[in-house]
Design a protein around this motif. Structure first.
Motif, PDB file in Angstrom:
ATOM      1  N   LEU A  64     -24.527  11.797 -13.305  1.00 51.44           N
ATOM      2  CA  LEU A  64     -25.386  11.343 -12.036  1.00 51.44           C
ATOM      3  C   LEU A  64     -25.736  12.963 -11.045  1.00 51.44           C
ATOM      4  CD1 LEU A  64     -25.005   8.505 -12.698  1.00 51.44           C
ATOM      5  CD2 LEU A  64     -25.238   8.328  -9.977  1.00 51.44           C
ATOM      6  N   ALA A  65     -24.513  13.954 -10.628  1.00 54.21           N
ATOM      7  CA  ALA A  65     -24.545  14.640 -10.354  1.00 54.21           C
ATOM      8  C   ALA A  65     -25.720  15.600 -11.080  1.00 54.21           C
ATOM      9  CB  ALA A  65     -23.679  15.880 -10.135  1.00 54.21           C
ATOM     10  N   GLU A  66     -25.750  16.432 -12.508  1.00 53.65           N
ATOM     11  CA  GLU A  66     -26.360  16.571 -13.232  1.00 53.65           C
ATOM     12  C   GLU A  66     -27.386  16.192 -13.364  1.00 53.65           C
ATOM     13  OE1 GLU A  66     -24.580  16.158 -17.039  1.00 53.65           O
ATOM     14  OE2 GLU A  66     -22.611  17.513 -16.274  1.00 53.65           O
ATOM     15  N   TRP A  67     -27.783  15.090 -13.392  1.00 51.91           N
ATOM     16  CA  TRP A  67     -29.387  14.800 -13.391  1.00 51.91           C
ATOM     17  C   TRP A  67     -30.208  14.761 -12.527  1.00 51.91           C
ATOM     18  CZ3 TRP A  67     -28.415   9.068 -16.394  1.00 51.91           C
ATOM     19  CH2 TRP A  67     -27.708   9.339 -17.372  1.00 51.91           C
ATOM     20  N   ILE A  71     -33.569  16.478 -11.305  1.00 53.69           N
ATOM     21  CA  ILE A  71     -34.123  15.809 -10.482  1.00 53.69           C
ATOM     22  C   ILE A  71     -34.916  16.408  -8.666  1.00 53.69           C
ATOM     23  CG2 ILE A  71     -35.270  13.900  -9.333  1.00 53.69           C
ATOM     24  CD1 ILE A  71     -33.842  11.724 -10.969  1.00 53.69           C
ATOM     25  N   GLY A  72     -34.175  16.672  -8.182  1.00 50.19           N
ATOM     26  CA  GLY A  72     -34.007  17.667  -7.228  1.00 50.19           C
ATOM     27  C   GLY A  72     -35.489  18.663  -6.963  1.00 50.19           C
ATOM     28  N   GLN A  73     -34.188  20.168  -8.710  1.00 54.91           N
ATOM     29  CA  GLN A  73     -34.923  21.066  -8.561  1.00 54.91           C
ATOM     30  C   GLN A  73     -36.446  20.612  -8.840  1.00 54.91           C
ATOM     31  OE1 GLN A  73     -32.452  22.332 -11.411  1.00 54.91           O
ATOM     32  NE2 GLN A  73     -31.264  23.662 -10.004  1.00 54.91           N
ATOM     33  N   GLU A  74     -36.749  19.438  -9.643  1.00 56.56           N
ATOM     34  CA  GLU A  74     -38.530  19.210  -9.802  1.00 56.56           C
ATOM     35  C   GLU A  74     -38.907  19.308  -8.817  1.00 56.56           C
ATOM     36  OE1 GLU A  74     -39.983  19.365 -12.966  1.00 56.56           O
ATOM     37  OE2 GLU A  74     -38.606  20.576 -14.012  1.00 56.56           O
ATOM     38  N   CYS A 213     -40.711  11.159 -12.427  1.00 57.06           N
ATOM     39  CA  CYS A 213     -39.677  12.809 -12.617  1.00 57.06           C
ATOM     40  C   CYS A 213     -38.212  12.529 -13.707  1.00 57.06           C
ATOM     41  CB  CYS A 213     -39.182  13.246 -11.292  1.00 57.06           C
ATOM     42  SG  CYS A 213     -38.612  14.242 -10.936  1.00 57.06           S
ATOM     43  N   PHE A 214     -37.710  11.504 -13.431  1.00 57.65           N
ATOM     44  CA  PHE A 214     -36.221  11.129 -14.207  1.00 57.65           C
ATOM     45  C   PHE A 214     -36.582  10.594 -15.528  1.00 57.65           C
ATOM     46  CE2 PHE A 214     -33.230   8.248 -15.842  1.00 57.65           C
ATOM     47  CZ  PHE A 214     -32.426   9.122 -15.342  1.00 57.65           C
ATOM     48  N   LEU A 215     -37.921   9.607 -15.970  1.00 56.74           N
ATOM     49  CA  LEU A 215     -37.925   9.615 -16.861  1.00 56.74           C
ATOM     50  C   LEU A 215     -38.514  10.598 -17.658  1.00 56.74           C
ATOM     51  CD1 LEU A 215     -39.338   5.526 -16.776  1.00 56.74           C
ATOM     52  CD2 LEU A 215     -37.437   6.884 -17.266  1.00 56.74           C
ATOM     53  N   PHE A 216     -39.223  11.850 -17.339  1.00 53.35           N
ATOM     54  CA  PHE A 216     -40.041  12.599 -17.847  1.00 53.35           C
ATOM     55  C   PHE A 216     -38.891  13.252 -19.113  1.00 53.35           C
ATOM     56  CE2 PHE A 216     -40.950  16.793 -18.125  1.00 53.35           C
ATOM     57  CZ  PHE A 216     -41.939  17.550 -19.049  1.00 53.35           C
ATOM     58  N   PHE A 217     -37.320  13.964 -18.863  1.00 53.36           N
ATOM     59  CA  PHE A 217     -36.268  14.408 -19.050  1.00 53.36           C
ATOM     60  C   PHE A 217     -35.623  13.745 -19.927  1.00 53.36           C
ATOM     61  CE2 PHE A 217     -34.081  14.455 -14.973  1.00 53.36           C
ATOM     62  CZ  PHE A 217     -32.848  13.945 -15.387  1.00 53.36           C
ATOM     63  N   ALA A 218     -35.438  12.070 -19.405  1.00 50.47           N
ATOM     64  CA  ALA A 218     -34.348  11.102 -20.122  1.00 50.47           C
ATOM     65  C   ALA A 218     -35.113  10.523 -21.315  1.00 50.47           C
ATOM     66  CB  ALA A 218     -34.400  10.074 -18.611  1.00 50.47           C
ATOM     67  N   GLN A 219     -36.798  10.194 -21.434  1.00 53.65           N
ATOM     68  CA  GLN A 219     -36.891  10.669 -22.395  1.00 53.65           C
ATOM     69  C   GLN A 219     -36.997  11.481 -23.327  1.00 53.65           C
ATOM     70  OE1 GLN A 219     -38.046   7.246 -23.147  1.00 53.65           O
ATOM     71  NE2 GLN A 219     -39.599   6.511 -21.374  1.00 53.65           N
ATOM     72  N   ALA A 220     -36.992  12.788 -22.810  1.00 57.61           N
ATOM     73  CA  ALA A 220     -37.532  13.482 -23.887  1.00 57.61           C
ATOM     74  C   ALA A 220     -35.646  14.029 -24.413  1.00 57.61           C
ATOM     75  CB  ALA A 220     -37.607  15.019 -22.975  1.00 57.61           C
TER      76      ALA A 220
END
Length: 237
Positions: A64-67, A71-74, A213-220
């Motif tokens: 969770l910290a990594e994810w 997200i926070g940076q995005e 925002c989360f799904l954008f990189f989670a999908q990739a």
């Protein structure tokens, strides 16, 4: 519990004496470095405590910290918010040390009394962390990580932007990781189903912006996410 011997004096590092005579700017820098190192040590110690309570909980918090930081940076969070986000993501479940194992590891559905006690863990976490200097903001973020975007969460029934942005981020990634992770008493959900549920609850339980925002990189990075969660894309799908 570690007990001191009678009349034993426990030595405390004297920061001032080690820096006496040094230039003011150097003293400030060294003190800041020592405070930062202490903060990191406290976070790591609490995360180890989570591992002792439940290995899945500790590893889950690290993911969770990594994810969360991505997200926070995005989303453009400032440095202070990112620091609080890292702490809140790592230690959001620290209050579960106050919940009996018979409830935490129960394979079946919790009854009303058990569920009421489980819902106390954000408050337990807040009560512990708020006592530490410099952790007050993160403690509040942890307190509210089970609020819902529509105001139907707990413990305060906050809604929308009343909920701290850090809490809203932790809510989304915590829910997703819990859905896809396998446990001894259940198999993790397929990626597509977990994504469907996030989208379905976007705007009610979850902040839609955070979900997107989360799904954008989670999908990739589906394969990496599933490997971290203890399963694989092929088996899940």
């Amino acid at each position: 519990m570690v007990e001191s011997l009678p009349n034993e004096v426990i030595p405390v590092p004297n920061v001032g004496s080690s820096l006496r005579g040094a230039p003011e700017s150097l003293r400030i820098k060294q003190v800041e470095e020592q405070v930062s190192a202490l903060r990191t040590s406290v976070i790591c110690a609490f995360n180890q405590l989570l591992d002792l309570k439940d290995l899945n909980t500790g590893v889950h918090s690290t993911r969770l910290a990594e994810w969360g930081m991505r997200i926070g940076q995005e989303l453009g969070l400032d440095e202070a918010e990112l620091q609080n986000l890292e702490v809140a993501a790592l230690l959001h479940d620290i209050g579960k040390v106050g919940v009996p194992d018979s409830i935490l590891k129960k394979p079946g559905k919790l009854d009303d009394e058990e569920y009421a006690l489980m819902k106390k863990h954000p408050e337990y976490g807040w009560a512990v962390l708020r006592m530490l200097p410099g952790f007050g903001r993160a403690a509040l973020d942890i307190l509210h990580h089970h609020e819902s975007f529509d105001g139907k969460g707990y413990p305060a029934g906050l809604k929308d932007t009343e909920i701290p942005i850090v809490s809203r981020i932790v809510t989304v990634i915590d829910a997703f990781d819990a859905m896809v992770s396998s446990r001894p008493y259940r198999k993790g959900l397929p990626h597509e189903e977990a994504v469907r549920r996030l989208i379905q609850c976007s705007g009610t339980q979850f902040d839609p912006v955070v979900v997107q925002c989360f799904l954008f990189f989670a999908q990739a990075e589906m394969a990496t996410v599933f490997a971290a969660a203890g399963t694989s894309v092929s088996s899940a799908l």
